[in-house]
Structures are given as C-alpha cells and as structure tokens.
Design a protein around this motif. Structure first.
Motif, PDB file in Angstrom:
ATOM      1  N   GLY A 291       0.832  -1.208   0.000  1.00  0.00           N
ATOM      2  CA  GLY A 291       0.000   0.000   0.000  1.00  0.00           C
ATOM      3  C   GLY A 291       0.860   1.249   0.000  1.00  0.00           C
ATOM      4  O   GLY A 291       1.098   1.854  -1.043  1.00  0.00           O
ATOM      5  N   GLU A 292       1.346   1.646   1.183  1.00  0.00           N
ATOM      6  CA  GLU A 292       2.195   2.830   1.271  1.00  0.00           C
ATOM      7  C   GLU A 292       3.656   2.502   1.022  1.00  0.00           C
ATOM      8  O   GLU A 292       4.485   3.404   0.897  1.00  0.00           O
ATOM      9  N   SER A 293       3.989   1.238   0.967  1.00  0.00           N
ATOM     10  CA  SER A 293       5.386   0.846   0.761  1.00  0.00           C
ATOM     11  C   SER A 293       5.438  -0.518   0.088  1.00  0.00           C
ATOM     12  O   SER A 293       4.414  -1.160  -0.149  1.00  0.00           O
ATOM     13  N   TYR A 294       6.659  -0.927  -0.236  1.00  0.00           N
ATOM     14  CA  TYR A 294       6.909  -2.262  -0.761  1.00  0.00           C
ATOM     15  C   TYR A 294       7.771  -3.023   0.246  1.00  0.00           C
ATOM     16  O   TYR A 294       8.613  -2.430   0.927  1.00  0.00           O
ATOM     17  N   GLN A 295       7.537  -4.306   0.334  1.00  0.00           N
ATOM     18  CA  GLN A 295       8.429  -5.159   1.112  1.00  0.00           C
ATOM     19  C   GLN A 295       9.240  -6.018   0.157  1.00  0.00           C
ATOM     20  O   GLN A 295       8.694  -6.596  -0.778  1.00  0.00           O
ATOM     21  N   TYR A 296      10.551  -6.053   0.400  1.00  0.00           N
ATOM     22  CA  TYR A 296      11.458  -6.814  -0.448  1.00  0.00           C
ATOM     23  C   TYR A 296      12.135  -7.913   0.354  1.00  0.00           C
ATOM     24  O   TYR A 296      12.503  -7.710   1.519  1.00  0.00           O
ATOM     25  N   GLU A 297      12.295  -9.076  -0.278  1.00  0.00           N
ATOM     26  CA  GLU A 297      13.174 -10.114   0.261  1.00  0.00           C
ATOM     27  C   GLU A 297      14.461 -10.041  -0.550  1.00  0.00           C
ATOM     28  O   GLU A 297      14.456 -10.286  -1.756  1.00  0.00           O
ATOM     29  N   VAL A 298      15.534  -9.652   0.139  1.00  0.00           N
ATOM     30  CA  VAL A 298      16.805  -9.391  -0.541  1.00  0.00           C
ATOM     31  C   VAL A 298      17.831 -10.435  -0.122  1.00  0.00           C
ATOM     32  O   VAL A 298      18.139 -10.582   1.071  1.00  0.00           O
ATOM     33  N   LYS A 299      18.373 -11.148  -1.106  1.00  0.00           N
ATOM     34  CA  LYS A 299      19.394 -12.157  -0.823  1.00  0.00           C
ATOM     35  C   LYS A 299      20.748 -11.474  -0.685  1.00  0.00           C
ATOM     36  O   LYS A 299      21.207 -10.784  -1.588  1.00  0.00           O
ATOM     37  N   THR A 300      21.401 -11.656   0.481  1.00  0.00           N
ATOM     38  CA  THR A 300      22.702 -11.039   0.747  1.00  0.00           C
ATOM     39  C   THR A 300      23.696 -12.103   1.207  1.00  0.00           C
ATOM     40  O   THR A 300      23.321 -13.266   1.419  1.00  0.00           O
ATOM     41  N   GLU A 301      24.927 -11.675   1.437  1.00  0.00           N
ATOM     42  CA  GLU A 301      25.946 -12.611   1.926  1.00  0.00           C
ATOM     43  C   GLU A 301      25.643 -13.099   3.337  1.00  0.00           C
ATOM     44  O   GLU A 301      26.136 -14.141   3.768  1.00  0.00           O
ATOM     45  N   LEU A 302      24.794 -12.353   4.074  1.00  0.00           N
ATOM     46  CA  LEU A 302      24.443 -12.749   5.437  1.00  0.00           C
ATOM     47  C   LEU A 302      23.226 -13.670   5.470  1.00  0.00           C
ATOM     48  O   LEU A 302      22.934 -14.302   6.482  1.00  0.00           O
ATOM     49  N   GLY A 303      22.491 -13.721   4.385  1.00  0.00           N
ATOM     50  CA  GLY A 303      21.215 -14.420   4.322  1.00  0.00           C
ATOM     51  C   GLY A 303      20.158 -13.480   3.773  1.00  0.00           C
ATOM     52  O   GLY A 303      20.476 -12.385   3.298  1.00  0.00           O
ATOM     53  N   THR A 304      18.917 -13.873   3.806  1.00  0.00           N
ATOM     54  CA  THR A 304      17.834 -13.043   3.282  1.00  0.00           C
ATOM     55  C   THR A 304      17.482 -11.937   4.261  1.00  0.00           C
ATOM     56  O   THR A 304      17.264 -12.183   5.446  1.00  0.00           O
ATOM     57  N   MET A 305      17.423 -10.701   3.780  1.00  0.00           N
ATOM     58  CA  MET A 305      16.989  -9.566   4.573  1.00  0.00           C
ATOM     59  C   MET A 305      15.611  -9.113   4.089  1.00  0.00           C
ATOM     60  O   MET A 305      15.375  -9.024   2.886  1.00  0.00           O
ATOM     61  N   ILE A 306      14.728  -8.846   5.046  1.00  0.00           N
ATOM     62  CA  ILE A 306      13.407  -8.314   4.747  1.00  0.00           C
ATOM     63  C   ILE A 306      13.491  -6.796   4.880  1.00  0.00           C
ATOM     64  O   ILE A 306      13.846  -6.270   5.936  1.00  0.00           O
ATOM     65  N   VAL A 307      13.171  -6.079   3.796  1.00  0.00           N
ATOM     66  CA  VAL A 307      13.314  -4.626   3.750  1.00  0.00           C
ATOM     67  C   VAL A 307      11.979  -4.006   3.354  1.00  0.00           C
ATOM     68  O   VAL A 307      11.339  -4.462   2.398  1.00  0.00           O
ATOM     69  N   ALA A 308      11.547  -2.979   4.074  1.00  0.00           N
ATOM     70  CA  ALA A 308      10.341  -2.232   3.701  1.00  0.00           C
ATOM     71  C   ALA A 308      10.751  -0.829   3.293  1.00  0.00           C
ATOM     72  O   ALA A 308      11.488  -0.150   4.007  1.00  0.00           O
TER      73      ALA A 308
END
Length: 335
Positions: A291-308
């Motif tokens: 709605g007001e934002s997007y949520q991303y699942e981002v694959k990184t060297e540390l593991g998956t990060m959830i970003v809004a």
C-alpha cells in the motif's frame, strides 16, 4: 503506585502441566496494563486468576493491600467484559446495565441515575429499551462495558473484548475504551493477542510466553528494546542474524552486549542506497506491495533480509540493491 500484585502464581489444570509457572506481576493504581502474547501463553488464565474464576496451585493475589487469593469471584467487586459480551438476551439495555446495581440492592433512583450517566459516558444514550439482538456488535460491546463500569469496580478486567468486531470498529472501540478508562481513572487489565491494539492504548504491557512474563514495560520500551527473540519477533522484527556476522558489515557490538547471540533490525529501518555507499549488497528475490510501501526479500551474503521501503520507482525482482543499517536501530539479543 503499586495497587495489585500476583506473586509466585502456579496454575495447573491436571496437576502435572503448569499453565502458569512462578508468575509475578504488579500493576499500578489507575493504569491500563495489557497482557499480550501468542495463543496458549497463559494470558487469559492470568486474567481468570485475578477475577477469581480459577484457583491457583500456589501463590497469592493482593489488591490495595488486601489478600484476595481465596475471596470468591462474586465478592471481589470487579468489572468483567468478555469476548462474547455475555449480555442477557431477554433483558433490555437498561436492565442489562442495571443488573449489578440491582444485585447490590441500590435504590431505584440511584440505579436510574447511575445507568443513565454510564450510558452517556459509553455513548449509548437512547438505547435503553432495546434488546441485545437489536444492537450492532459495537453497541453490544458498549453495553457490556457500561454494565461492568456502572458498579464502580475496584478493577476492570477485559478479555479480548474487541476480537468479534471488524477492523474499523476495533480501532474506534479501542479509542473509546482508553477514553473511558482515563476519564474514570479505573485500574484496568486488558488481554489481547493483537500487538497494535495493545500498544495503542496501554500504559504498560506484560508480554507472556509459556506461562511466564518475559517482559513488562511501556509499549515504547518494548517496541524499541525487546528483551528476547520471541518478543522481538512478536513486535515486528523480521531480520535476525548471528552476532558473528555484525562485523562483516561494519556493525560494532557495544561493550555491554558482548555476550549477545543475535542482532536484529526491523524491515523499515533498513535503507535502500546506492551500491557505492552500501554496507551490504544484495539481490531482490521477492517484492510485495503493502500500500504505502513495498516489502522486499533481498538475498545477501548474510542471508535473506526483509526490507520495507516507500521509494519510487520500486525496485524490481532480480535487481541488485545496496543496503545500509543505522547502528541506533539495531537490537542485540542474548536469548
């Protein structure tokens, strides 16, 4: 000022499996204290102990300096509001609200004055002659609240009182409950599993898990500094990483948290930045519109990060992105 206290409470329904185990809880005069936690954590059982509906295996409950542990429920002089409202279907709104006053042998004039005053406070004036089946869910909830408050109870106990209402009405009713509680200055214990609802109206929150209180503090403190991983997950943290990964992206562990096992951060506290200035680089694997934002699942060297993020245009699946994590938003956990 301390008003009530549960001390070393044990409750078991079969004398083998403890529902509450060495539970200790204090509440202050005039505050709204919420019991929050997942299903089965013991919050309703705790409320029922306070109400006198459940006998304890061990421990004591005191209120205003009086030991209430073995006082029966009908002599505790508490106001109770349940999830089902528990209104008498054959009685009018007026008679439902007046029920407790009649049990106490109040005069007709006093009963009329108190019922009308409480109906006005609860916003249901003019509904005196209606029956519960003629009311909406929100109106029935107000009647239940008025019935509990009209006897001027020493303590108001609310057990998931908003769970049967739709989302919009829940927001409206929680504001009503807080307004009335503040207006009357009545000490209130509120049970809910809804974190947003709880944090919006509570003076303090006791978060429970497996029959114990894991943390009891103001909503602001719990939101910013959860005491353990369970609480952090419950209040919205979604990114958890071993403490050994902190230095890999330039995060310093404070001296007082050197024994921490995990670090965590909320999705909305991770910034999307240019690759050149990023602490960490990853690839978007999933994008969800909120709605007001997007949520991303981002694959990184540390593991998956959830970003809004509310950045526009939004990042695309498969796109490489830079991530920055401000140290002041990181929480270190030792359990």
């Amino acid at each position: 000022m301390q008003y009530g206290a549960l001390s070393h409470i044990d409750v078991s329904y079969d004398k083998k499996h403890l529902i509450l185990q060495d539970l200790n809880l204090e509440f202050n005069k005039g505050e709204l204290l919420s019991l929050l936690g997942p299903s089965g954590c013991g919050k309703t059982t705790t409320l029922r102990v306070i109400a006198g509906l459940i006998e304890t295996n061990a421990g004591t409950f005191t209120l205003d300096g009086v030991d209430m542990t073995h006082i029966p429920v009908h002599k505790r002089d508490f106001g109770l509001v349940f999830q089902s409202y528990a209104l008498f279907p054959h009685l009018t709104v007026f008679d439902n609200i007046a029920f407790g006053l009649k049990q106490r042998k109040c005069s007709t004039q006093e009963t009329v004055e108190k019922v009308k005053s409480m109906m006005e406070i609860c916003g249901i004036s003019g509904y005196e002659k209606r029956f519960p089946k003629q009311l909406s869910g929100g109106q029935r909830q107000r009647v239940a609240l008025a019935r509990a408050l009209v006897i001027e109870p020493k303590l108001l106990l609310l057990d998931e009182p908003l769970s049967n209402l739709d989302a919009q009405l829940r927001v409206q009713m929680r504001s009503t409950i807080k307004r009335i509680q503040q207006e009357l200055g009545i000490t209130t214990v509120f049970v809910t599993h809804d974190q947003e609802e709880c944090f919006s109206i509570s003076d303090r929150v006791a978060i429970m898990d497996k029959g114990r209180i894991e943390q009891c503090d103001t909503p602001q403190v719990i939101y910013a500094n959860p005491a353990c991983e369970m609480i952090a997950r419950f209040v919205g943290f979604k990114n958890f990483f071993p403490i050994s990964t902190a230095e890999r992206i330039g995060l310093s562990v404070p001296q007082e948290r050197m024994n921490a096992l995990l670090w965590c951060i909320r999705p909305e506290k991770i910034d999307l930045v240019d690759l050149q200035s990023a602490m960490c680089i990853g690839t978007v694997e999933v994008r969800t519109y909120l709605g007001e934002s997007y949520q991303y699942e981002v694959k990184t060297e540390l593991g998956t990060m959830i970003v809004a993020s509310s950045l526009h245009p939004p990042k695309a699946v498969g796109e490489q992105v830079g991530l920055n994590i401000a140290p002041e938003h990181v929480v270190f956990l030792d359990r």
